[in-house]
Design an enzyme around this catalytic site. Structure first.
Site, mmCIF file in Angstrom:
data_model
loop_
_atom_site.group_PDB
_atom_site.id
_atom_site.type_symbol
_atom_site.label_atom_id
_atom_site.label_comp_id
_atom_site.label_asym_id
_atom_site.label_seq_id
_atom_site.Cartn_x
_atom_site.Cartn_y
_atom_site.Cartn_z
ATOM 1 N N ASN A 2 -6.500 -28.341 -1.953
ATOM 2 C CA ASN A 2 -5.753 -29.373 -2.663
ATOM 3 C C ASN A 2 -4.807 -30.055 -1.661
ATOM 4 O OD1 ASN A 2 -4.360 -30.874 -4.719
ATOM 5 N ND2 ASN A 2 -4.988 -29.311 -6.187
ATOM 6 N N ASN A 59 -7.411 -25.393 -11.293
ATOM 7 C CA ASN A 59 -6.428 -25.931 -10.353
ATOM 8 C C ASN A 59 -5.166 -25.079 -10.404
ATOM 9 O OD1 ASN A 59 -4.723 -27.496 -8.822
ATOM 10 N ND2 ASN A 59 -4.633 -29.204 -10.267
ATOM 11 N N GLY A 87 -6.587 -37.097 2.497
ATOM 12 C CA GLY A 87 -7.261 -38.068 3.355
ATOM 13 C C GLY A 87 -7.633 -37.481 4.706
ATOM 14 N N CYS A 102 -1.701 -27.588 -7.927
ATOM 15 C CA CYS A 102 -1.139 -28.936 -7.942
ATOM 16 C C CYS A 102 0.280 -28.934 -7.389
ATOM 17 C CB CYS A 102 -1.140 -29.535 -9.345
ATOM 18 S SG CYS A 102 -0.551 -31.240 -9.308
ATOM 19 N N LYS A 159 -9.336 -23.278 -7.476
ATOM 20 C CA LYS A 159 -8.988 -24.301 -6.477
ATOM 21 C C LYS A 159 -7.633 -23.985 -5.847
ATOM 22 C CE LYS A 159 -8.573 -29.223 -5.617
ATOM 23 N NZ LYS A 159 -8.819 -30.576 -6.111
ATOM 24 N N LYS A 212 -10.993 -35.183 -13.768
ATOM 25 C CA LYS A 212 -9.536 -35.130 -13.561
ATOM 26 C C LYS A 212 -8.955 -33.928 -14.307
ATOM 27 C CE LYS A 212 -5.176 -36.482 -13.049
ATOM 28 N NZ LYS A 212 -4.520 -36.352 -11.735
HETATM 29 C C1 FMN Z 1 -4.534 -39.511 -6.545
HETATM 30 C C2 FMN Z 1 -4.971 -38.074 -6.494
HETATM 31 C C3 FMN Z 1 -4.952 -37.307 -7.656
HETATM 32 C C4 FMN Z 1 -5.360 -35.977 -7.634
HETATM 33 N N1 FMN Z 1 -5.367 -35.261 -8.791
HETATM 34 C C5 FMN Z 1 -5.829 -33.987 -8.791
HETATM 35 C C6 FMN Z 1 -5.934 -33.241 -10.005
HETATM 36 O O1 FMN Z 1 -5.628 -33.734 -11.083
HETATM 37 N N2 FMN Z 1 -6.405 -31.976 -9.938
HETATM 38 C C7 FMN Z 1 -6.795 -31.397 -8.765
HETATM 39 O O2 FMN Z 1 -7.234 -30.248 -8.774
HETATM 40 N N3 FMN Z 1 -6.703 -32.083 -7.602
HETATM 41 C C8 FMN Z 1 -6.243 -33.352 -7.592
HETATM 42 N N4 FMN Z 1 -6.178 -34.062 -6.395
HETATM 43 C C9 FMN Z 1 -6.561 -33.390 -5.133
HETATM 44 C C10 FMN Z 1 -7.989 -33.751 -4.720
HETATM 45 O O3 FMN Z 1 -8.914 -33.317 -5.697
HETATM 46 C C11 FMN Z 1 -8.337 -33.125 -3.360
HETATM 47 O O4 FMN Z 1 -8.279 -31.717 -3.465
HETATM 48 C C12 FMN Z 1 -7.400 -33.549 -2.253
HETATM 49 O O5 FMN Z 1 -7.036 -34.895 -2.394
HETATM 50 C C13 FMN Z 1 -8.001 -33.345 -0.848
HETATM 51 O O6 FMN Z 1 -9.179 -34.081 -0.671
HETATM 52 P P1 FMN Z 1 -9.251 -35.547 0.028
HETATM 53 O O7 FMN Z 1 -8.535 -35.429 1.332
HETATM 54 O O8 FMN Z 1 -10.710 -35.842 0.150
HETATM 55 O O9 FMN Z 1 -8.540 -36.468 -0.893
HETATM 56 C C14 FMN Z 1 -5.768 -35.390 -6.403
HETATM 57 C C15 FMN Z 1 -5.778 -36.173 -5.251
HETATM 58 C C16 FMN Z 1 -5.388 -37.496 -5.266
HETATM 59 C C17 FMN Z 1 -5.424 -38.297 -3.996
#
Ligand code: FMN
Ligand code: FAD
Ligand code: FES
Lengths: 321, 243
Positions: free
Chosen positions: A212, A147, A237, A150, A185, A64
């Site tokens: 992201n 990152n 998602g 965000c 990222k 995280k």
């Molecule tokens: C609840 C949640 C928290 C996230 N927190 C971070 C984070 O702290 N740092 C980061 O680089 N990406 C964060 N992300 C982004 C994910 O790492 C990912 O890049 C994004 O959700 C797309 O992938 P997915 O569709 O498989 O979820 C977060 C995503 C979710 C759903």
């Protein structure tokens, strides 16, 4: 089922390679037993999943986002749902870099022996450089994922990843703080993602992680307010997977760096498709939240699907499109 | 905590919009009343958190109100169909810590977990004063089940259609110890009337097992996750004005 695979990742990877499906990948000199890693923010620091399966099955773990200071994050509600996906506005809640270095990483290391990718967030160029500099001293960290994307913080965050000059400057500053593999990222909330990727390449990045969350919004019809306390929250998602595919492909053709493909991945087939788009490895995000066993499931299915599709190793399909 | 594909044994309406579903389980993962399950709903991305009402070795019961699409889909499922769930989530009521003669206070859809809690207290030979709040007589459910195990029941209705007219907070002037479950507004109002106790909170959840920080609240002891450290908290540590 996760329970059926008890071997650790390297042994499992070797066995499947012998069986004609080699899922090992090399990311900037780091050997991953398979291309599957949980995405930052959906896996905490591993402790919730440790109780569910052997973390050593994973190709790597992305932790995280950590910031220099502890952060509570945004007010609740932080979660909304939509067709084929979800919105979050967590706001980078984390215990801060001191706690992360002294407690979270050592604890994760107790249960997991593979590569740890440290995801770092900050609010200024100097902040990023300082955080990476501090973390660089930890041998347990194999790689950085910065990152700059965000969508859930008002200062910095995504705006860094939307400006090529700033993206390059942050990359350069982080590069000075570490010799370890450095992945940037990226946010999808830009007009030209390949331009940002090129800027990171110019700044000295070793690789690009994308994508992201998309900036998005849901409104409650009864209250006439947004469902999340923050007006705009991050969409993730399966809803975003085809867009992530396209962006990975664009970046694949724009830069020479390896790519970690992220966005909506839920199955072994999704992994293969993302690799065909140009990814070297992948991250699974939101899918972990609705099925915490999804990563070992994908890792178990992957060699079977490779055999069925006549893929003997992942390099032969990378960026075929 | 574990994932399960459970067969529905029963799914029937108890009152307007309120349903009871009993599910078969191979190995019960619940260890305390007040815990919850993350229920998978066909066609919905996120799972729905629903408290366990009662559980034993081979089955568990949930009682839910239809408030949106997910619970609507759930209400149309038939016995024999399968539900994909994650069971044994969260930290429930610490039954040992509840003194004899405590108040159990619940409103509306916060009532179901109190049945499991009441039964656990009875098993320990403890008495409790039960206070149940409903909008109206037409919303009554579980009353018989509670009457079978508890002698002190105070029922209030907001419209006065049965029992006393009023809210659960009107039931007593002050309580030394109370366990509560219900809407946040009710819990806030109750807080000042109770010295100590265990209150169950609600939050929108991403995962339900501590991984996403979607449900984090500030407490006097630092940030805590409603799905992991909660949903049941010692009420003294909650910063009520911030909820
Ligand atoms: C609840 C949640 C928290 C996230 N927190 C971070 C984070 O702290 N740092 C980061 O680089 N990406 C964060 N992300 C982004 C994910 O790492 C990912 O890049 C994004 O959700 C797309 O992938 P997915 O569709 O498989 O979820 C977060 C995503 C979710 C759903
Ligand atoms: C720990 C806990 C225990 C609960 N126990 C019960 C119970 O025993 N019986 C019962 O009827 N309800 C209970 N709820 C509330 C229940 O989770 C929601 O009513 C349900 O998720 C609504 O889903 P929906 O698809 O019908 O509504 P929609 O509004 O369509 O749902 C959209 C999204 O919002 C979320 N959501 C909507 N309302 C709530 C809410 N009040 N709390 C949390 N998430 C919400 C849904 O989970 C979903 O992710 C509990 C909630 C929590 C947090
Ligand atoms: S809902 Fe994910 S941490 Fe509580």
């Amino acid at each position: 089922m996760a329970e059926t695979i008890k071997t650790n990742a390297p042994a499992w990877a070797e066995a499947s390679a012998m069986a004609g499906a080699d899922m090992r990948v090399n990311l900037c000199g780091i050997e991953l037993a398979n291309p599957v890693m949980p995405a930052s923010g959906t896996f905490g620091y591993g402790m919730e999943y440790r109780e569910l399966y052997d973390l050593n099955l994973l190709g790597a773990i992305v932790t995280k986002s950590v910031t220099l200071e502890p952060r509570y994050g945004n007010e609740l509600p932080r979660i909304a749902e939509c067709t084929s996906g979800m919105l979050n506005s967590i706001g980078l809640q984390n215990p801060g870099i001191e706690h992360y270095m002294s407690e979270d990483i050592p604890m994760l290391r107790k249960h997991y022996h593979g590569p740890i990718v440290s995801n770092v967030s900050e609010f200024s160029v100097e902040g990023y450089a300082e955080a990476v500099g501090k973390l660089n001293s930890l041998d347990d960290i194999s790689m950085f994922e910065i990152n700059i994307s965000c969508p859930n913080v008002h200062h910095g965050g995504s705006s860094f990843g939307a400006d090529p000059a700033l993206a390059e400057e942050i990359t350069r500053a982080c590069r000075k703080s570490t010799d370890k593999p450095l992945f940037m990222k990226l946010t999808p909330n830009v007009t030209s993602i390949s331009e940002i990727a090129k800027a990171c390449e110019a700044g000295g990045a070793d690789g690009i992680s994308l994508i992201n969350n998309f900036k998005a919004m849901r409104i409650d019809l009864k209250t006439r307010k947004t469902i999340t306390s923050e007006k705009y929250a991050g969409l993730s998602g399966p809803a975003i997977r085809p867009i992530a595919m396209r962006m990975v492909n664009e970046v694949y053709h724009a830069v020479k760096l390896p790519i970690i493909g992220i966005g909506g991945i839920q199955t072994a087939d999704d992994v293969l498709e993302m690799i065909m788009a140009g990814a070297s490895a992948i991250e699974v995000g939101s899918a972990n939240l609705i099925d915490p066993w999804v990563c070992p499931q994908i890792i178990e299915d992957l060699p079977k699907r490779m055999v069925e599709l006549g893929i003997t190793n992942l390099n032969e399909i990378r960026g075929v499109v | 905590m574990d994932r399960e594909v459970s067969r529905i044994i029963e799914n029937r309406q108890l009152a307007g919009g309120i349903y009871k579903m009993t599910l078969e389980t191979k190995e019960c993962k619940f260890s305390r009343p007040g815990q919850f399950a993350m229920i998978g709903v066909e066609g919905k991305f996120l799972r729905r958190p629903i408290s366990v009402c009662e559980y034993d070795s081979d089955r568990y019961t949930i009682i839910y109100k239809v408030v949106g699409e997910g619970t609507d889909i759930l209400s149309r499922m038939l016995p024999g169909e399968k539900v994909n769930s994650i069971t044994g989530c969260g930290n429930g009521y610490d039954v040992d810590a509840i003194p004899d003669g405590a108040y159990l206070v619940a409103g509306g859809i916060g009532i179901p977990p109190m049945l499991g809690l009441m039964k656990a207290l009875v098993m320990q030979g403890k008495n409790a004063n039960l206070v149940l709040g409903f909008n109206s007589k037409n919303d009554f459910f579980l009353i018989e089940e509670f009457r079978n195990i508890c002698g002190n029941i105070d029922i209030l209705t907001a419209d006065g259609s049965n029992g006393r007219k009023g809210f659960v907070t009107d039931a007593f002037a002050h309580a030394d110890y109370a366990c509560a479950c219900g809407p946040t507004g009710m819990l806030k109002a109750l807080d000042s009337k109770v010295s100590r106790g265990q209150f169950s909170l609600e939050a929108r959840m991403g995962c339900g097992f501590g991984a996403c920080m979607g449900c984090s609240i500030n407490t006097l002891e630092g940030p805590m996750r409603v799905c992991k450290e909660g949903p049941v908290f010692d009420k003294e540590i909650i910063e009520w004005q911030k909820l």
